[in-house]
Design a protein around this motif. Sequence first.
Motif, short mmCIF file in Angstrom:
data_model
loop_
_atom_site.label_atom_id
_atom_site.label_comp_id
_atom_site.label_asym_id
_atom_site.label_seq_id
_atom_site.Cartn_x
_atom_site.Cartn_y
_atom_site.Cartn_z
N MET A 138 0.92 -1.59 0.01
CA MET A 138 0.19 0.17 0.15
C MET A 138 0.89 1.24 0.07
O MET A 138 0.31 2.12 -0.68
CB MET A 138 -1.18 0.37 1.32
N PHE B 266 1.91 1.91 -3.75
CA PHE B 266 0.97 2.05 -3.73
C PHE B 266 1.03 3.97 -4.02
O PHE B 266 0.50 4.83 -4.80
CB PHE B 266 -0.45 1.68 -3.74
N THR B 267 0.84 3.87 -2.52
CA THR B 267 0.72 5.95 -2.32
C THR B 267 1.85 6.69 -2.33
O THR B 267 1.55 7.65 -3.18
CB THR B 267 0.28 5.75 -0.89
N ASP C 58 0.12 1.12 -9.65
CA ASP C 58 -1.12 1.72 -9.49
C ASP C 58 -1.94 0.51 -9.20
O ASP C 58 -1.13 -0.41 -7.94
CB ASP C 58 -1.34 1.99 -10.72
N LEU C 59 -3.23 0.70 -8.95
CA LEU C 59 -3.52 -0.21 -7.55
C LEU C 59 -3.78 -1.78 -8.98
O LEU C 59 -3.64 -2.11 -7.91
CB LEU C 59 -4.89 0.32 -7.79
N SER C 60 -3.64 -1.73 -9.80
CA SER C 60 -3.97 -3.12 -10.47
C SER C 60 -2.96 -3.72 -10.39
O SER C 60 -2.65 -4.86 -10.11
CB SER C 60 -4.32 -3.28 -12.07
N GLU D 28 -2.57 -5.19 -7.01
CA GLU D 28 -3.57 -6.19 -6.83
C GLU D 28 -2.35 -7.46 -7.45
O GLU D 28 -2.54 -8.93 -6.92
CB GLU D 28 -4.29 -6.11 -7.10
N GLY E 180 -6.78 3.14 -9.74
CA GLY E 180 -6.82 3.89 -9.03
C GLY E 180 -5.83 5.76 -9.34
O GLY E 180 -5.86 6.95 -8.70
N THR F 118 -9.34 7.65 -4.54
CA THR F 118 -9.93 6.00 -4.58
C THR F 118 -10.56 6.48 -3.04
O THR F 118 -10.04 6.87 -1.47
CB THR F 118 -9.45 5.33 -4.16
N LEU G 133 -9.50 1.05 -0.06
CA LEU G 133 -8.36 0.34 0.16
C LEU G 133 -7.01 -0.50 1.03
O LEU G 133 -6.52 -1.68 0.74
CB LEU G 133 -6.54 1.72 -0.26
#
Length: 464
Positions: free
Chosen positions: A119, A122-123, A128-130, A133, A444, A448, A453
């Motif tokens: 996380m 990501f931040t 990115d979010l995908s 994941e 993302g 979001t 998240l």
Amino acid sequence: MRMDDTICALSTPQGMGAIAMIRISGSDTFPILEKTFKAFSPRHNPSEAKPYSLVFGKMVDGQTIVDEVMVGIFKGPHSYTGEDVAEISCHGSVYIQEQIIRLLLKNGCRMADPGEYTMRAFTAGKMDLSQAEAVADLIESESKAAHQVAMQQMRGGFSDEIKGLRTELINFASLIELELDFGEEDVEFADRTQLSELLLRIKSVISRLLESFDTGNVIKNGVPVAIVGAPNAGKSTLLNALLNEEKAIVTDVAGTTRDAIEDEISLGGVKFRFIDTAGIRETEDLVESIGIKKTFEKIEQSRIVMYLFNAQSLQDNVELIRNEIAQLQEKTKGKTLLVLANKMDLIEDATLLEKLGDVENLIPISALQKRGLKELETRLTSEINLGALNSNQTIVTNARHFSALQQSLEDILRVEQGMENNISGDFLAMDIREALKHLGSIIGEVETDRDILGNIFGKFCIGK
């Protein structure tokens, strides 16, 4: 998650092993580490060491040496999380792991929450979010195909497609919004013909991605295969032969298998989940009848059904077997039904199979002697279309992504309908914004929701 804290966690599996790795991340990584770690060379203090280097030293609690360790040094922003990161490789004793983590907590770290490292990556804009994941998918991958899909997504293949679509849509949305500012002058900045062509292209891409989800779901979760047939047809023997282990009990007593037995193997890089079911027959035994009921439930849940019959019974029960095959063909519409003539090693005349007539997907085997299993495995793997995977096309495996793509396609269809009805630009802009929002939620690139998240990263293991 408190993103300003310095966190630590065990990043290798829990339990005893040769080595273990404990990761620290945050602004106070090196000051905290230097309270507990003493490099064997004074020139190699963690804060002064070169990035991407290893430092040899010892973890100490006061005057007590806990362990000799190697520490990997990664300085922000050039690290996984974008922060200062240290990775302590120690001996794999559970006691040593606990003592080192206790030392770090005592000196200012806190325990990381599940998925907090990713996380933070990501931040910090590291992924990115995908892609974030896809990290979880990569960790959980149990087959070559699942690994390949996760790697492709983690490297940004899926993200690049979504970003390309959004960029083009944003350009048109901007032009339509500009038209609204000059509404009284009746000007048109967004070429409607070009917008129609763009919508067709976006529809084509999204539709292809949605269609790939069926393959992606199979790759990620495995192909459910039900083994069904009469008692003593050899279903448990076949399961054991496929798995190459004694997973199911095999006896001459009819009705031995009373509950579904499942296990997984990888064939052709794809995970298959084989389900040995109770033999289908009329019975007054309550437990066995419950097992038979479960058999039909497993048939419903399966993608492939393998009907197994004793080839010897063709001498006296041809019509019975024909009827069972016909009934299963009716029950398995939309699925693949493989008909396996088992115990062929006990048949002197192979032409006995001709009594069945023209039966689709008929494969002669001997589960006991493992004859015909290669042909069966080839037939199973041929049922899974890996063309998109082999050509490096994007394959959707995540249910959240699938839902967002569905919603964005609905938005695009509304934009198309609006253009056909010649509605005003402000309504077109609203539908385009909705499409952008749903596409952006995949990677993302929207505001979001923190709860979303938390739900996504909460599924990660602690330490990742």
